[in-house]
Structure formats: C-alpha cells, structure tokens
Design a protein around this motif. Sequence first.
Motif, PDB file in Angstrom:
ATOM      1  N   ALA A 229      42.980  59.467   5.808  1.00 43.09           N
ATOM      2  CA  ALA A 229      43.275  60.512   6.796  1.00 43.09           C
ATOM      3  C   ALA A 229      43.813  61.776   6.143  1.00 43.09           C
ATOM      4  CB  ALA A 229      44.271  59.991   7.823  1.00 43.09           C
ATOM      5  N   ASP A 230      43.527  62.903   6.786  1.00 37.35           N
ATOM      6  CA  ASP A 230      44.079  64.186   6.323  1.00 37.35           C
ATOM      7  C   ASP A 230      45.521  64.362   6.773  1.00 37.35           C
ATOM      8  OD1 ASP A 230      41.548  65.412   5.245  1.00 37.35           O
ATOM      9  OD2 ASP A 230      40.923  65.049   7.318  1.00 37.35           O
ATOM     10  N   VAL A 231      45.796  63.973   8.011  1.00 34.88           N
ATOM     11  CA  VAL A 231      47.149  64.067   8.572  1.00 34.88           C
ATOM     12  C   VAL A 231      47.514  62.715   9.153  1.00 34.88           C
ATOM     13  CG1 VAL A 231      48.649  65.204  10.260  1.00 34.88           C
ATOM     14  CG2 VAL A 231      46.805  66.502   9.168  1.00 34.88           C
ATOM     15  N   VAL A 232      48.668  62.189   8.754  1.00 31.30           N
ATOM     16  CA  VAL A 232      49.184  60.934   9.290  1.00 31.30           C
ATOM     17  C   VAL A 232      50.576  61.209   9.841  1.00 31.30           C
ATOM     18  CG1 VAL A 232      49.642  58.495   8.848  1.00 31.30           C
ATOM     19  CG2 VAL A 232      47.967  59.715   7.434  1.00 31.30           C
ATOM     20  N   VAL A 233      50.802  60.852  11.104  1.00 32.45           N
ATOM     21  CA  VAL A 233      52.108  61.085  11.716  1.00 32.45           C
ATOM     22  C   VAL A 233      52.670  59.762  12.203  1.00 32.45           C
ATOM     23  CG1 VAL A 233      53.433  62.501  13.314  1.00 32.45           C
ATOM     24  CG2 VAL A 233      51.215  63.318  12.506  1.00 32.45           C
ATOM     25  N   ASP A 234      53.879  59.430  11.753  1.00 32.30           N
ATOM     26  CA  ASP A 234      54.541  58.212  12.199  1.00 32.30           C
ATOM     27  C   ASP A 234      55.553  58.549  13.283  1.00 32.30           C
ATOM     28  OD1 ASP A 234      55.374  55.338  12.029  1.00 32.30           O
ATOM     29  OD2 ASP A 234      57.274  56.341  11.603  1.00 32.30           O
ATOM     30  N   PHE A 235      55.343  57.973  14.465  1.00 27.48           N
ATOM     31  CA  PHE A 235      56.258  58.171  15.585  1.00 27.48           C
ATOM     32  C   PHE A 235      57.112  56.941  15.842  1.00 27.48           C
ATOM     33  CE2 PHE A 235      52.773  61.158  16.406  1.00 27.48           C
ATOM     34  CZ  PHE A 235      53.486  62.326  16.646  1.00 27.48           C
ATOM     35  N   THR A 236      56.991  55.919  15.001  1.00 20.72           N
ATOM     36  CA  THR A 236      57.696  54.669  15.266  1.00 20.72           C
ATOM     37  C   THR A 236      59.091  54.626  14.654  1.00 20.72           C
ATOM     38  OG1 THR A 236      56.954  53.468  13.288  1.00 20.72           O
ATOM     39  CG2 THR A 236      55.448  53.512  15.184  1.00 20.72           C
ATOM     40  N   GLY A 237      59.253  55.201  13.480  1.00 22.80           N
ATOM     41  CA  GLY A 237      60.505  55.061  12.751  1.00 22.80           C
ATOM     42  C   GLY A 237      60.674  53.700  12.108  1.00 22.80           C
ATOM     43  N   ALA A 249      47.018  57.960   3.967  1.00 19.60           N
ATOM     44  CA  ALA A 249      46.675  59.357   3.690  1.00 19.60           C
ATOM     45  C   ALA A 249      45.709  59.458   2.517  1.00 19.60           C
ATOM     46  CB  ALA A 249      47.938  60.165   3.397  1.00 19.60           C
ATOM     47  N   GLY A 250      44.749  60.347   2.647  1.00 23.66           N
ATOM     48  CA  GLY A 250      43.821  60.622   1.562  1.00 23.66           C
ATOM     49  C   GLY A 250      44.363  61.669   0.608  1.00 23.66           C
ATOM     50  N   LYS A 251      43.566  62.059  -0.351  1.00 28.58           N
ATOM     51  CA  LYS A 251      43.985  63.062  -1.333  1.00 28.58           C
ATOM     52  C   LYS A 251      44.354  64.369  -0.633  1.00 28.58           C
ATOM     53  CE  LYS A 251      41.249  61.060  -5.075  1.00 28.58           C
ATOM     54  NZ  LYS A 251      40.124  61.237  -6.012  1.00 28.58           N
ATOM     55  N   MET A 252      45.477  64.930  -1.048  1.00 26.91           N
ATOM     56  CA  MET A 252      46.026  66.162  -0.478  1.00 26.91           C
ATOM     57  C   MET A 252      46.399  65.987   0.996  1.00 26.91           C
ATOM     58  SD  MET A 252      46.164  68.211  -3.027  1.00 26.91           S
ATOM     59  CE  MET A 252      46.552  69.782  -2.258  1.00 26.91           C
ATOM     60  N   GLY A 253      46.587  64.725   1.410  1.00 21.60           N
ATOM     61  CA  GLY A 253      46.959  64.443   2.796  1.00 21.60           C
ATOM     62  C   GLY A 253      48.399  64.822   3.085  1.00 21.60           C
ATOM     63  N   ARG A 254      48.709  64.912   4.367  1.00 19.43           N
ATOM     64  CA  ARG A 254      50.061  65.247   4.814  1.00 19.43           C
ATOM     65  C   ARG A 254      50.576  64.108   5.690  1.00 19.43           C
ATOM     66  NH1 ARG A 254      45.585  68.254   5.067  1.00 19.43           N
ATOM     67  NH2 ARG A 254      45.950  69.110   7.158  1.00 19.43           N
ATOM     68  N   VAL A 255      51.712  63.534   5.303  1.00 21.01           N
ATOM     69  CA  VAL A 255      52.324  62.445   6.053  1.00 21.01           C
ATOM     70  C   VAL A 255      53.606  62.970   6.679  1.00 21.01           C
ATOM     71  CG1 VAL A 255      53.322  60.137   5.940  1.00 21.01           C
ATOM     72  CG2 VAL A 255      51.367  60.725   4.480  1.00 21.01           C
ATOM     73  N   VAL A 256      53.709  62.863   8.003  1.00 17.90           N
ATOM     74  CA  VAL A 256      54.845  63.417   8.734  1.00 17.90           C
ATOM     75  C   VAL A 256      55.629  62.283   9.380  1.00 17.90           C
ATOM     76  CG1 VAL A 256      55.574  65.081  10.481  1.00 17.90           C
ATOM     77  CG2 VAL A 256      53.423  65.452   9.230  1.00 17.90           C
ATOM     78  N   PHE A 257      56.942  62.269   9.149  1.00 15.99           N
ATOM     79  CA  PHE A 257      57.829  61.300   9.785  1.00 15.99           C
ATOM     80  C   PHE A 257      58.522  61.967  10.966  1.00 15.99           C
ATOM     81  CE2 PHE A 257      58.759  58.400   5.857  1.00 15.99           C
ATOM     82  CZ  PHE A 257      57.442  57.966   5.888  1.00 15.99           C
ATOM     83  N   VAL A 258      58.244  61.463  12.167  1.00 15.74           N
ATOM     84  CA  VAL A 258      58.869  61.963  13.394  1.00 15.74           C
ATOM     85  C   VAL A 258      59.793  60.915  13.992  1.00 15.74           C
ATOM     86  CG1 VAL A 258      58.454  62.835  15.726  1.00 15.74           C
ATOM     87  CG2 VAL A 258      56.897  63.482  13.882  1.00 15.74           C
ATOM     88  N   GLY A 259      59.384  59.648  13.965  1.00 14.98           N
ATOM     89  CA  GLY A 259      60.168  58.582  14.576  1.00 14.98           C
ATOM     90  C   GLY A 259      61.526  58.411  13.919  1.00 14.98           C
ATOM     91  N   ILE A 260      62.558  58.256  14.742  1.00 17.87           N
ATOM     92  CA  ILE A 260      63.927  58.077  14.248  1.00 17.87           C
ATOM     93  C   ILE A 260      64.080  56.646  13.757  1.00 17.87           C
ATOM     94  CG2 ILE A 260      66.365  58.121  14.860  1.00 17.87           C
ATOM     95  CD1 ILE A 260      65.641  60.203  17.003  1.00 17.87           C
ATOM     96  N   SER A 261      64.588  56.494  12.531  1.00 18.83           N
ATOM     97  CA  SER A 261      64.585  55.190  11.892  1.00 18.83           C
ATOM     98  C   SER A 261      65.952  54.515  11.874  1.00 18.83           C
ATOM     99  CB  SER A 261      64.064  55.318  10.459  1.00 18.83           C
ATOM    100  OG  SER A 261      64.131  54.086   9.800  1.00 18.83           O
ATOM    101  N   HIS A 262      66.966  55.190  11.374  1.00 19.06           N
ATOM    102  CA  HIS A 262      68.283  54.580  11.106  1.00 19.06           C
ATOM    103  C   HIS A 262      68.175  53.440  10.094  1.00 19.06           C
ATOM    104  CE1 HIS A 262      70.135  56.911  14.270  1.00 19.06           C
ATOM    105  NE2 HIS A 262      69.350  56.379  15.191  1.00 19.06           N
ATOM    106  N   LYS A 263      67.075  53.412   9.331  1.00 20.29           N
ATOM    107  CA  LYS A 263      66.877  52.341   8.352  1.00 20.29           C
ATOM    108  C   LYS A 263      66.442  52.956   7.021  1.00 20.29           C
ATOM    109  CE  LYS A 263      65.329  48.903  11.761  1.00 20.29           C
ATOM    110  NZ  LYS A 263      65.329  49.779  12.949  1.00 20.29           N
ATOM    111  N   GLY A 264      66.676  52.216   5.941  1.00 21.89           N
ATOM    112  CA  GLY A 264      66.223  52.647   4.632  1.00 21.89           C
ATOM    113  C   GLY A 264      64.723  52.440   4.481  1.00 21.89           C
ATOM    114  N   LEU A 265      64.171  53.076   3.451  1.00 22.73           N
ATOM    115  CA  LEU A 265      62.740  52.935   3.173  1.00 22.73           C
ATOM    116  C   LEU A 265      62.564  52.746   1.679  1.00 22.73           C
ATOM    117  CD1 LEU A 265      59.863  53.053   4.377  1.00 22.73           C
ATOM    118  CD2 LEU A 265      59.835  55.481   3.810  1.00 22.73           C
ATOM    119  N   ASN A 266      62.112  51.561   1.307  1.00 22.64           N
ATOM    120  CA  ASN A 266      61.890  51.250  -0.103  1.00 22.64           C
ATOM    121  C   ASN A 266      60.421  51.466  -0.444  1.00 22.64           C
ATOM    122  OD1 ASN A 266      64.590  50.401  -0.607  1.00 22.64           O
ATOM    123  ND2 ASN A 266      64.138  48.472   0.428  1.00 22.64           N
TER     124      ASN A 266
END
Length: 353
Positions: A229-237, A249-266
């Motif tokens: 994908a060119d644009v990937v948006v996460d609304f889950t958190g 995401a594909g090459k030169m893709g944009r990944v957007v984090f919108v979902g509120i997490s309150h958690k770490g990401l490894n």
Amino acid sequence: MKAVRMYKPGDLRVEDVPKPVPTDDEVLLKVMACGVCGSDIPRVLTYGAHIAPLTIGHEFSAEVEEVGKNIKNFKVGDRVTVPPLMPCHKCEWCEKGIYSLCEDYDYFGSRRDGAMAEYVCSPEENLMKLPDNVDYLDAATTDPCANAIHGLTRGNIQEGDTVCIYGAGPIGLFAIQCAKVFGADKVIAVDLGAEKLAVAKECGADYIIDSKEQDAVEEIKKITDGEMADVVVDFTGAPPAQLNAINSAGKMGRVVFVGISHKGLNLGDKEVDNIMRGQISLIGSWNSFTDPFPGYDWTESLKLFEEGKITAKPMLSHKLPLDDAPAIFQKIKEGGFFFNKILFLPHGENFDK
C-alpha cells in the motif's frame, strides 16, 4: 436537565443537574445528538478524566437555544456542530495555527462538562453552522470524520494511491469513504469479524480482510501484486495492527498512527528493515484542528456531508436515550456484542433535519 455524569472510572450516573446559563460570550445549546467516541470508553471505564464529577461527551450537534449579549454571528434556532477543543491561542503551537498541539487547551467532556446532556454552553468560536441538507445525525459525527481526514492528510494521500485502513470503527469507516472521494484507486479495510467488515464494504472498501481468519499482510501482498500500500492508516491503537500496518506499506509508503494505544510497540527485524529499506515514513496524527480554527478537516467534513459524498448512516448501530448510557457502557465493558457508532439523542429523534 438530565446529564450523564462520571464520578470515577466505572461509576456513570444519569442525574438531574442545573441547566447551564451562558455567559455574555457563550451560547446555550440544545443537544440533538451526542456520540460515544473511542476515547470515551477508556475514559469512562478505566482512566477517568481531568475533573470529577464530569458530564461526558464531545461529539455532538445542537440547536442554539439562547445567546449571550456579545454573540455576533449566531442566533436562536441556528443548527450547529461543535469542535470540542478550546485552544489557548497563546502557546507556540497556537501561534503556528497547529491547534491540535495546544499546550493549555480546554475540551468538552474531559476538561469541562460535555454534551451527553440535554443542554451545554459553548463559546462562539466553537460553533459551525450546518448546511441546510446536513441532518443532526451526520453532524454529530463531524469530529470522527475530521479525524479521519486529518489522518489521510498526514499520510499525504494522492489520487491513484492504494490505501489500507486498519480498524473499521467509525473513524476508519469515514477514512474509507474519504479515501475514495480523494481518488484512491484501491481501499483495503482490515478488522476482526464479519459484521464490522460488512459495514466497511458498504462504506466503499474495495477489499475487506478479516485478520482473525487471514494473514492481513499476505492478503495485501496478493491484492497489490506485491507492491503493497501507498498509505496505511491504523485506527486501532493495537500493537499487532500497528506492526501489520508497517509491514503493509510499499516502498516510499506512508504509515499513519491515529488510534490511541497506551501501550508500547516493539519493532522486530522485519519492521525495521521495512522502514529503512523501503524508506517508509512513520507518521503520528493527533486530533484535527488547524488554522483558521477549527481548520480544513472540519470544513471539508461538512462540505462532503453537504455534497452527499459521505454519510454516517451505515455506521449508526445504536440511537439511544440518555438513560441508557450506564447500561451501554457496562455492555461495552463486558464485551460480546456488536456496536459501531453509538449516538445518544437527549430529546429524541423528533427533529426535521
């Protein structure tokens, strides 16, 4: 008047409280519809708010009931939606017109009494007149729509893009609709369970993936012939979805984090390699307020409602009286039932528009 009051996490009560009185610089609003935001759920059930007791609710539409003597642009009977943020207009970020990053803001339903009530007062700056053909139900969802547009804009969506949406809740469903309006070639929706994905399909998703049953990243690879994908948006958190978003995401893709997490990401080797070797941008998106306040995300949302290009109707799973609020939050806590956008109608659905 009747209001839904939170005393502490898990303690939600419907009470009779004094009807608010507007100052000279405020209007009194008759609340016509107020939605449950994804952020309301942890606020009510787990974390609490900045003050207590508090009337919750910040996604709403209303009719002007009374105006203070200094109000210039609104009159009794005007139909409005209400951006919930009240920026300070003094900090560095307000001076730059990036009000979402205000350092000393007020906010309906978390820092001041909100709109899950029959009436609420608002400053004039926070009022937006509704187009004649936009009803109170769609208008009450302008906030989640604005957040969806903000996330897509942060991802620099372009005509012809392949867009992947993780999370088919209300904001994700608006993102699906808006991505199609903005010219996306393919829109892929990922979530858990057939019910939500059926609504995603109704909202215009070209492909739906149940990540409980399928490997989402592998399915996206098949759909895109390996281009991703060119644009990937996460609304889950949710961290698993956030990791999948990076790997979608594909090459030169944009990944957007919108979902509120309150958690770490490894991040594992695969995610780090994908970010570096694919020159992927990992982008945060917070709220939806820009200059001139409340900004493009809000005005564009109302414009798209007015033009009939988007609507909340497929996602309105519940329309309830205020008295049902404690029970519905308890059902959410217990889990096991389907809901999408829940709206409370303090005066019933007895309105023309």
